[in-house]
Design a protein around this motif. Structure first.
Motif, mmCIF file in Angstrom:
data_model
loop_
_atom_site.group_PDB
_atom_site.id
_atom_site.type_symbol
_atom_site.label_atom_id
_atom_site.label_comp_id
_atom_site.label_asym_id
_atom_site.label_seq_id
_atom_site.Cartn_x
_atom_site.Cartn_y
_atom_site.Cartn_z
ATOM 1 N N ASP A 8 -1.118 34.390 -113.453
ATOM 2 C CA ASP A 8 -1.024 34.517 -111.997
ATOM 3 C C ASP A 8 -1.511 33.239 -111.332
ATOM 4 O O ASP A 8 -2.361 32.528 -111.863
ATOM 5 C CB ASP A 8 -1.813 35.727 -111.492
ATOM 6 C CG ASP A 8 -3.264 35.695 -111.887
ATOM 7 O OD1 ASP A 8 -4.111 35.502 -111.015
ATOM 8 O OD2 ASP A 8 -3.549 35.872 -113.094
ATOM 9 N N ARG A 9 -0.924 32.957 -110.174
ATOM 10 C CA ARG A 9 -1.270 31.758 -109.422
ATOM 11 C C ARG A 9 -1.333 32.102 -107.940
ATOM 12 O O ARG A 9 -0.381 32.650 -107.384
ATOM 13 C CB ARG A 9 -0.220 30.685 -109.694
ATOM 14 C CG ARG A 9 -0.598 29.370 -109.125
ATOM 15 C CD ARG A 9 0.121 28.261 -109.812
ATOM 16 N NE ARG A 9 -0.186 27.024 -109.119
ATOM 17 C CZ ARG A 9 0.288 25.871 -109.463
ATOM 18 N NH1 ARG A 9 1.091 25.759 -110.471
ATOM 19 N NH2 ARG A 9 -0.034 24.790 -108.790
ATOM 20 N N LEU A 10 -2.421 31.772 -107.303
ATOM 21 C CA LEU A 10 -2.606 32.030 -105.880
ATOM 22 C C LEU A 10 -1.864 30.988 -105.066
ATOM 23 O O LEU A 10 -2.069 29.789 -105.255
ATOM 24 C CB LEU A 10 -4.096 32.007 -105.538
ATOM 25 C CG LEU A 10 -4.482 32.310 -104.098
ATOM 26 C CD1 LEU A 10 -4.131 33.739 -103.734
ATOM 27 C CD2 LEU A 10 -5.961 32.072 -103.895
ATOM 28 N N VAL A 11 -0.987 31.434 -104.170
ATOM 29 C CA VAL A 11 -0.211 30.507 -103.338
ATOM 30 C C VAL A 11 -0.914 30.277 -102.010
ATOM 31 O O VAL A 11 -1.117 29.143 -101.585
ATOM 32 C CB VAL A 11 1.215 31.049 -103.092
ATOM 33 C CG1 VAL A 11 1.984 30.142 -102.161
ATOM 34 C CG2 VAL A 11 1.948 31.216 -104.404
ATOM 35 N N VAL B 163 0.558 35.946 -104.135
ATOM 36 C CA VAL B 163 0.344 35.588 -105.526
ATOM 37 C C VAL B 163 1.682 35.498 -106.251
ATOM 38 O O VAL B 163 2.588 36.291 -105.993
ATOM 39 C CB VAL B 163 -0.558 36.635 -106.227
ATOM 40 C CG1 VAL B 163 -0.842 36.248 -107.658
ATOM 41 C CG2 VAL B 163 -1.853 36.811 -105.466
ATOM 42 N N VAL B 164 1.802 34.516 -107.148
ATOM 43 C CA VAL B 164 3.002 34.360 -107.982
ATOM 44 C C VAL B 164 2.574 34.541 -109.431
ATOM 45 O O VAL B 164 1.558 33.990 -109.856
ATOM 46 C CB VAL B 164 3.609 32.950 -107.787
ATOM 47 C CG1 VAL B 164 4.721 32.707 -108.773
ATOM 48 C CG2 VAL B 164 4.123 32.784 -106.376
ATOM 49 N N TYR C 33 6.655 37.661 -107.336
ATOM 50 C CA TYR C 33 5.676 37.385 -106.289
ATOM 51 C C TYR C 33 5.187 38.691 -105.696
ATOM 52 O O TYR C 33 5.868 39.712 -105.767
ATOM 53 C CB TYR C 33 6.275 36.499 -105.192
ATOM 54 C CG TYR C 33 7.311 37.202 -104.348
ATOM 55 C CD1 TYR C 33 6.959 37.857 -103.164
ATOM 56 C CD2 TYR C 33 8.647 37.247 -104.737
ATOM 57 C CE1 TYR C 33 7.904 38.517 -102.403
ATOM 58 C CE2 TYR C 33 9.584 37.904 -103.989
ATOM 59 C CZ TYR C 33 9.216 38.543 -102.827
ATOM 60 O OH TYR C 33 10.158 39.217 -102.082
ATOM 61 N N GLY C 34 3.998 38.639 -105.116
ATOM 62 C CA GLY C 34 3.445 39.837 -104.507
ATOM 63 C C GLY C 34 2.482 39.488 -103.394
ATOM 64 O O GLY C 34 1.927 38.387 -103.344
ATOM 65 N N THR D 256 -11.096 38.844 -103.541
ATOM 66 C CA THR D 256 -10.789 39.185 -104.936
ATOM 67 C C THR D 256 -9.934 40.435 -105.040
ATOM 68 O O THR D 256 -9.025 40.499 -105.872
ATOM 69 C CB THR D 256 -12.081 39.368 -105.753
ATOM 70 O OG1 THR D 256 -12.928 40.305 -105.080
ATOM 71 C CG2 THR D 256 -12.804 38.058 -105.925
ATOM 72 N N ALA D 257 -10.210 41.423 -104.200
ATOM 73 C CA ALA D 257 -9.413 42.657 -104.207
ATOM 74 C C ALA D 257 -7.994 42.384 -103.725
ATOM 75 O O ALA D 257 -7.024 42.946 -104.256
ATOM 76 C CB ALA D 257 -10.074 43.713 -103.328
ATOM 77 N N ALA D 258 -7.853 41.510 -102.731
ATOM 78 C CA ALA D 258 -6.523 41.157 -102.219
ATOM 79 C C ALA D 258 -5.707 40.443 -103.293
ATOM 80 O O ALA D 258 -4.515 40.719 -103.470
ATOM 81 C CB ALA D 258 -6.646 40.276 -100.980
ATOM 82 N N ILE D 259 -6.344 39.549 -104.050
ATOM 83 C CA ILE D 259 -5.655 38.833 -105.123
ATOM 84 C C ILE D 259 -5.230 39.815 -106.222
ATOM 85 O O ILE D 259 -4.104 39.751 -106.723
ATOM 86 C CB ILE D 259 -6.539 37.702 -105.687
ATOM 87 C CG1 ILE D 259 -6.724 36.609 -104.621
ATOM 88 C CG2 ILE D 259 -5.939 37.108 -106.959
ATOM 89 C CD1 ILE D 259 -7.764 35.567 -104.958
#
Length: 170
Positions: free
Chosen positions: A16-19, A40-41, A51-52, A60-63
């Motif tokens: 996973d990667r945070l955009v 997140v991708v 993606y989401g 952290t919960a959002a990620i």
């Protein structure tokens, strides 16, 4: 975009990667309430991407919610020798993206949200340009739309019912 949808088994390793992360403030008579939205991708580096969007009271919960959402809508993308098979243009909302194959050693020439998507899918050499809106939501969606519309020579040959050589030579 539902053309290339894939289901994954649990043994596939998705990174996973945070955009982007966005702090949203809601003002009530009791004060300010902060919530976070994370785009997140996720990708396996071999042609699968998703993606989401996750929203929660903590980052952290959002990620984590974004990652779960991304795993539910995965798309298969053709990757040939570390690049894309052909040029592609796609729009989503106000965002417009242009993706072009590049020779080996070029690297990923793309900005921000597009770079995250292209690297997660496993593309190592590509030229990309985003035009119009720079909104990360729409840029991610437009990039995945462009990638999902791509077809490699084998797929084209199979669709037309001809050999791969005939696709190139006419």
């Amino acid at each position: 975009m539902a053309i290339n949808k894939v289901k994954i088994s649990s043994d596939v390793e998705l990174k996973d990667r945070l955009v982007a992360i966005n702090r949203v403030t809601k003002v009530t008579k009791g004060g300010r309430t902060f919530t976070f939205a994370a785009i997140v991708v996720v990708g396996d580096g071999k042609g699968v991407i998703g993606y989401g969007l996750g929203k929660a009271g903590e980052v952290t919960a959002a990620i984590a919610k974004g990652v779960e959402s991304a795993k539910k809508n995965l798309v298969k993308v053709p990757v040939l020798k570390g690049t894309v098979p052909h040029e592609q243009l796609a729009h989503f909302g106000g965002a417009e993206v242009f993706i072009k194959p590049a020779s080996e050693g070029t690297g990923v020439v793309a900005g921000g949200a597009m770079r995250a998507v292209l690297e997660s899918v496993g593309i190592t050499d590509v030229l990309a340009k985003s035009k119009g809106s720079s909104n990360p939501h729409n840029l991610v969606k437009a990039t995945i739309l462009a990638l999902s519309q791509m077809r490699d020579a084998y797929t084209v040959a199979q669709t037309r019912g001809i050999s791969v050589e005939k696709v190139f030579k006419g």
